[in-house]
Write a protein that holds these residues in place. Structure first.
Motif: not given
Length: 347
Positions: A232-237, A189-195
């Protein structure tokens, strides 16, 4: 011996996008103003391969930006074939693409498999259909669920991209998005704060005070909570925050295309450091006597995150707990783990 992994990024800015999402200006985000060609693909791959130093390496070509499977089939095949030539020669291991969930079907997946595409990342952004509509995404979360299942069924690696701070999105919305994505079993997964990027509809809303971006502190806290869920679910960020470039940089910097929002060149480290602080603070609170000094022992590779930028965590332990914290390293401590030892107590 594990092979060092390298990614060769190739941007197809805005190609294949049927909608103009309110937050998006891919030509500015990617720093690329022209459309990519097969010649560009070959030259880019050759350039990167020439500069990779490791003899033992795994190389992946990644088509970022835009919606790859929304491009004409002829153009997709042209770009994929150019990259696939290097796989046939044994110089590249696989291909990764990013695309929209409503541009995935069985025939498309069969064609991608033929060109050695291994990973497909979906731009999800939110699991809330109202927020998706508000952001002009042009698809629903039902599209995400359908596409994710198809991708996994055809044995690709599934990736998801989500955002925090979208118009009218709350922290609870984002927690719910993470939980819904976990159910779909992505590997990455990728997590992006909105700019707020110049030239976007969101920039117009911001100027008219119809949209307020997250503060840096809010973005750190929201991304922290989401990171806990995925880990916790071992998903690679694989990424937290947009890549720092000459245009995606501090809003006050010359040439910056960022108008406002929680930009930081080391945003991920801020999130990681906050998580370290919370974990150690909880451990200190469990000590049932007044502590004056503690030693925090971590793996050497975790030391900087534990200390925090500008020694922020060390300062906060002193300010909020009246504890002097000393960070020590031990290679026998596993990454992500730590020990807290009391060095001195108040008499």
């Amino acid at each position: 011996m594990n092979k060092k992994e390298y990614v060769i990024p190739i941007f197809v800015a805005n190609l294949g996008c049927p909608e103009a999402c309110v937050f998006c200006n891919q030509k500015k985000i990617s720093g690329q103003d022209t459309d990519v060609t097969a010649k560009d693909v070959r030259e880019t791959i050759k350039y990167f391969l020439k500069n990779f130093k490791d003899d033992s390496k795994y190389v992946e070509v990644a088509f970022f930006g835009g919606s790859f499977t929304g491009i004409s089939v002829e153009k997709q095949n042209e770009l994929l074939e150019a990259a696939n030539e290097f796989i046939k020669d044994g110089k590249v291991g696989s291909i990764r693409i990013s695309t929209r969930p409503d541009y995935i079907d069985k025939e498309t997946l069969k064609r991608l498999k033929k060109y050695n595409v291994k990973t497909i990342e979906l731009g999800v952004q939110s699991a809330n259909n109202y927020i998706l509509k508000k952001s002009r995404r042009g698809h629903t979360f039902e599209d995400v669920k359908r596409a994710s299942k198809l991708i996994r069924r055809h044995r690709f690696i599934l990736g998801h991209q989500m955002m925090v701070g979208l118009p009218e999105s709350t922290a609870i919305d984002e927690i719910n998005t993470a939980k819904e994505l976990i159910k779909l079993k992505p590997k990455i997964v990728r997590i992006y704060p909105v700019l707020v990027i110049k030239g976007t509809e969101l920039a117009q809303w911001y100027k008219k005070k119809e949209y307020t971006p997250l503060t840096l502190e809010q973005a750190i806290e929201r991304c922290k909570e989401i990171t806990y869920l995925f880990r916790r679910k071992k998903i690679n960020i694989i990424r937290i925050g947009l890549q720092n470039t000459s245009e995606i940089t501090d809003p006050h910097a010359d040439g910056s295309e960022v108008l406002a929002g929680p930009f930081h060149p080391a945003f991920r480290q801020l999130v990681e450091s906050r998580m370290w602080y919370d974990s150690v603070a909880e451990k200190i609170k469990q000590i049932n006597f007044k502590v004056k000094k503690v030693e925090i022992i971590v793996n050497p590779e975790d030391a900087n995150d534990m200390i925090g930028q500008k020694r922020e965590n060390i300062k906060k332990f002193k300010e909020f707990y009246e504890v002097d914290a000393i960070v020590k390293t031990d290679e026998n401590i596993k990454r992500g783990k730590f020990k807290v030892e009391v060095a001195e107590v108040y008499e």
